[in-house]
Design an enzyme around this catalytic site. Sequence first.
Site, PDB file in Angstrom:
ATOM      1  N   GLY A  31     -18.402  -7.588  -2.411  1.00 54.89           N
ATOM      2  CA  GLY A  31     -18.605  -6.424  -3.280  1.00 54.89           C
ATOM      3  C   GLY A  31     -19.743  -5.552  -2.773  1.00 54.89           C
ATOM      4  N   SER A  55       4.463  -1.707  -6.136  1.00 54.69           N
ATOM      5  CA  SER A  55       4.510  -1.103  -7.469  1.00 54.69           C
ATOM      6  C   SER A  55       4.416   0.413  -7.370  1.00 54.69           C
ATOM      7  CB  SER A  55       3.367  -1.630  -8.337  1.00 54.69           C
ATOM      8  OG  SER A  55       2.133  -1.314  -7.741  1.00 54.69           O
ATOM      9  N   ASN A  71       3.055  -0.033 -12.796  1.00 63.60           N
ATOM     10  CA  ASN A  71       1.794  -0.389 -13.442  1.00 63.60           C
ATOM     11  C   ASN A  71       1.194   0.862 -14.064  1.00 63.60           C
ATOM     12  OD1 ASN A  71       1.989  -3.052 -12.618  1.00 63.60           O
ATOM     13  ND2 ASN A  71       0.974  -2.625 -10.665  1.00 63.60           N
ATOM     14  N   ASP A 108       2.530   3.074  -9.312  1.00 65.13           N
ATOM     15  CA  ASP A 108       1.429   3.114 -10.277  1.00 65.13           C
ATOM     16  C   ASP A 108       1.345   4.486 -10.925  1.00 65.13           C
ATOM     17  OD1 ASP A 108       0.948   0.581  -9.442  1.00 65.13           O
ATOM     18  OD2 ASP A 108      -0.925   1.006  -8.393  1.00 65.13           O
ATOM     19  N   ASP A 139      -8.382  -3.246  -0.204  1.00 68.90           N
ATOM     20  CA  ASP A 139      -7.284  -2.776   0.660  1.00 68.90           C
ATOM     21  C   ASP A 139      -7.800  -1.821   1.738  1.00 68.90           C
ATOM     22  OD1 ASP A 139      -5.474  -4.227  -0.851  1.00 68.90           O
ATOM     23  OD2 ASP A 139      -5.005  -2.549  -2.183  1.00 68.90           O
ATOM     24  N   SER A 180     -15.657   3.725  -8.756  1.00 70.20           N
ATOM     25  CA  SER A 180     -14.567   2.809  -9.090  1.00 70.20           C
ATOM     26  C   SER A 180     -14.287   1.951  -7.869  1.00 70.20           C
ATOM     27  CB  SER A 180     -13.312   3.607  -9.448  1.00 70.20           C
ATOM     28  OG  SER A 180     -12.165   2.855  -9.146  1.00 70.20           O
TER      29      SER A 180
END
Length: 310
Positions: free
Chosen positions: A226, A12, A92, A14, A256, A250
Amino acid sequence: MVKIYTLTLSPSLDSATVTPQIYPEGKLRCSAPMFEPGGGGINVARAITYLGGNATAIFPAGGATGEHLVSLLTEEKVPVETINAEDWTRQNLHVHVESSGEQYRFVMPGARLSEKEFHQLEEKVLAIESGAILVISGSLPPGVDTAKLTQLIRHAQGNGLRCIVDSSGDALLAALEPGNLELVKPNQKELSALVNRELSQPDDVRTAAQELVQSGKAHRVVVSLGPQGALAVDKTGFVQVVPPPMKSQSTVGAGDSMVGAMTLKLAQGASLLEMTRYGVAAGSAATINQGTRLCSLADTQKIVDYLASQ
Ligand SMILES: Nc1ncnc2c1ncn2[C@@H]1O[C@H](COP(=O)(O)OP(=O)(O)OP(=O)(O)O)[C@@H](O)[C@H]1O
Ligand SMILES: [Mg+2]
């Protein structure tokens, strides 16, 4: 040096913008958009580049948006190998709302890939030298079913490629079918969906990951947790790595960055512990930045030094 390639079937372009407030009907005045490359494998190749390594991103590029995506990667010095696709590469949109601090992420369906285009991508993969690492990351676009992914991995492995997969749902299930994956990196939710049961206790996560290794699906399974870091399993045992407490801005791009870092370490022949530490450090480094930015080498190194001193 082991060569690294990434495959992104649903890339994509972005764009990110900022608006003071969000409300229906009226015009929402936005700041000038910032463009960034997007898509799992593409971001993995970018993260590897940021960390001082080298990885070639293979993907379909369509229309003017595809050309823009290629030019952004060229600016970042990420080597690419593309095929021309008829459908334009999707765009996106990330919108940051100043008044509330909220992030809205609008994700379009991937550009359709025809049989012929998929075949051209497969040919690129099959031209890679034996012994190289291939990272397959991201979702499947319209036109590509899960059986095609299973076959592509079988063919790649038949040619001596070491495959790493980061995906979810049916695509992840299909990718595991051939077995012998070098590494898979589900998060806890993805692993739970894969084994079709709830994983509420820490031991449940380890057991599920061990099952994947013992059944021969993957040589290594790293479950990302996480802010809790990751649990990694191979046939010799398991390790757990917890990042230092930090102020996360964030979490976009954390997964990735983690996969990029672990791929780089695997290519260097690192141990399970070293690989997982570097992956957790890069994932956490990506969360220090605001917006969509991936890991920086300096932040990753700082966190990895801390982890090694524990
Ligand atoms: N809030 C956080 N604080 C610190 N580190 C984090 C945080 N979120 C993620 N990370 C780091 O990033 C790694 C990968 O994150 P996570 O488990 O969220 O992956 P993911 O669900 O695949 O993410 P993505 O949405 O990018 O695909 C974690 O193992 C951890 O090292
Ligand atoms: Mg992920």
